[in-house]
Design a protein around this motif. Sequence first.
Motif, mmCIF file in Angstrom:
data_model
loop_
_atom_site.group_PDB
_atom_site.id
_atom_site.type_symbol
_atom_site.label_atom_id
_atom_site.label_comp_id
_atom_site.label_asym_id
_atom_site.label_seq_id
_atom_site.Cartn_x
_atom_site.Cartn_y
_atom_site.Cartn_z
ATOM 1 N N GLN A 71 -60.221 32.463 12.498
ATOM 2 C CA GLN A 71 -59.181 32.293 13.492
ATOM 3 C C GLN A 71 -59.723 32.743 14.842
ATOM 4 O O GLN A 71 -60.506 33.687 14.918
ATOM 5 C CB GLN A 71 -57.932 33.118 13.133
ATOM 6 C CG GLN A 71 -57.205 32.631 11.892
ATOM 7 C CD GLN A 71 -55.871 33.314 11.699
ATOM 8 O OE1 GLN A 71 -55.324 33.885 12.645
ATOM 9 N NE2 GLN A 71 -55.339 33.238 10.483
ATOM 10 N N TRP A 88 -54.119 25.026 14.022
ATOM 11 C CA TRP A 88 -53.676 26.354 14.423
ATOM 12 C C TRP A 88 -52.622 26.856 13.447
ATOM 13 O O TRP A 88 -52.037 26.095 12.666
ATOM 14 C CB TRP A 88 -53.116 26.337 15.848
ATOM 15 C CG TRP A 88 -51.886 25.496 16.048
ATOM 16 C CD1 TRP A 88 -51.831 24.151 16.263
ATOM 17 C CD2 TRP A 88 -50.533 25.956 16.011
ATOM 18 N NE1 TRP A 88 -50.544 23.729 16.381
ATOM 19 C CE2 TRP A 88 -49.724 24.815 16.235
ATOM 20 C CE3 TRP A 88 -49.921 27.192 15.822
ATOM 21 C CZ2 TRP A 88 -48.318 24.896 16.256
ATOM 22 C CZ3 TRP A 88 -48.537 27.277 15.861
ATOM 23 C CH2 TRP A 88 -47.758 26.139 16.080
ATOM 24 N N ASN A 97 -52.852 31.189 16.675
ATOM 25 C CA ASN A 97 -54.307 31.179 16.766
ATOM 26 C C ASN A 97 -54.835 29.861 16.224
ATOM 27 O O ASN A 97 -54.271 29.296 15.277
ATOM 28 C CB ASN A 97 -54.925 32.336 15.963
ATOM 29 C CG ASN A 97 -54.495 33.693 16.477
ATOM 30 O OD1 ASN A 97 -54.305 33.870 17.683
ATOM 31 N ND2 ASN A 97 -54.333 34.643 15.570
ATOM 32 N N ILE A 99 -57.568 27.602 14.169
ATOM 33 C CA ILE A 99 -58.276 27.809 12.907
ATOM 34 C C ILE A 99 -59.538 26.966 12.908
ATOM 35 O O ILE A 99 -59.518 25.787 13.272
ATOM 36 C CB ILE A 99 -57.387 27.430 11.708
ATOM 37 C CG1 ILE A 99 -56.140 28.321 11.689
ATOM 38 C CG2 ILE A 99 -58.160 27.580 10.403
ATOM 39 C CD1 ILE A 99 -55.183 27.973 10.573
#
Length: 210
Positions: A71, A88, A97, A99
Amino acid sequence: MHGSSPSWMQSAIGYEDGCTEKGIPTMITWGYGGKEVAVEGSWDNWKTRIPLQRCGKDFTIMKALPSGVYQYRFIVDGQWRYAPDLPWAQDGTGNANNILDLQDYVPEDIESISSFEPPLSPESSYSNLPLGAEDFAKEPPLVPPHLQLPLLNLPASHMEIPPPLSRPKHVILNHLYIQKGKNGQPVVALGSTHRFRAKYVTVVLYKPVQ
């Protein structure tokens, strides 16, 4: 998001020092504006904030990461951001966040790729008999009548029969010449002439024959 990195990217993007280590070359890009953009991620437990380099309208950086799922988030002008067009998810505190999944990455093994060998020509393609003296004694074939009216060299007013098509704007002429003289090194010359309307550009390449 990830892939092999050509040599020109070293000057255009700026490699991170960690890219010299073994890992999967991965490009991280931010394309939503800002003056100063950085990235931090779970690859080092969110310890390091790495600034991105401006590349045109985007900000990019190249990292070498081991296989795994990470992340990461962007810091744009001091604010946490994420790229909505990339994968995300939200963490336990509700922050979004991006990914990065590098588990299915398969590196290329250049040594395992077999060299290309063109197939041999079939013997039936060499069935034509060589030319004899009677063939050279024949008169050359007549020039096709349409070649008497060169469309590219003469204006329409000088032609007896006007051409059915207008003069083309763009023309490319290629010429190959091989010199095999006794004196000096044999040379192959490849010329290419481009014409666009009344402007001509000619490029000639010379290469010695081994």
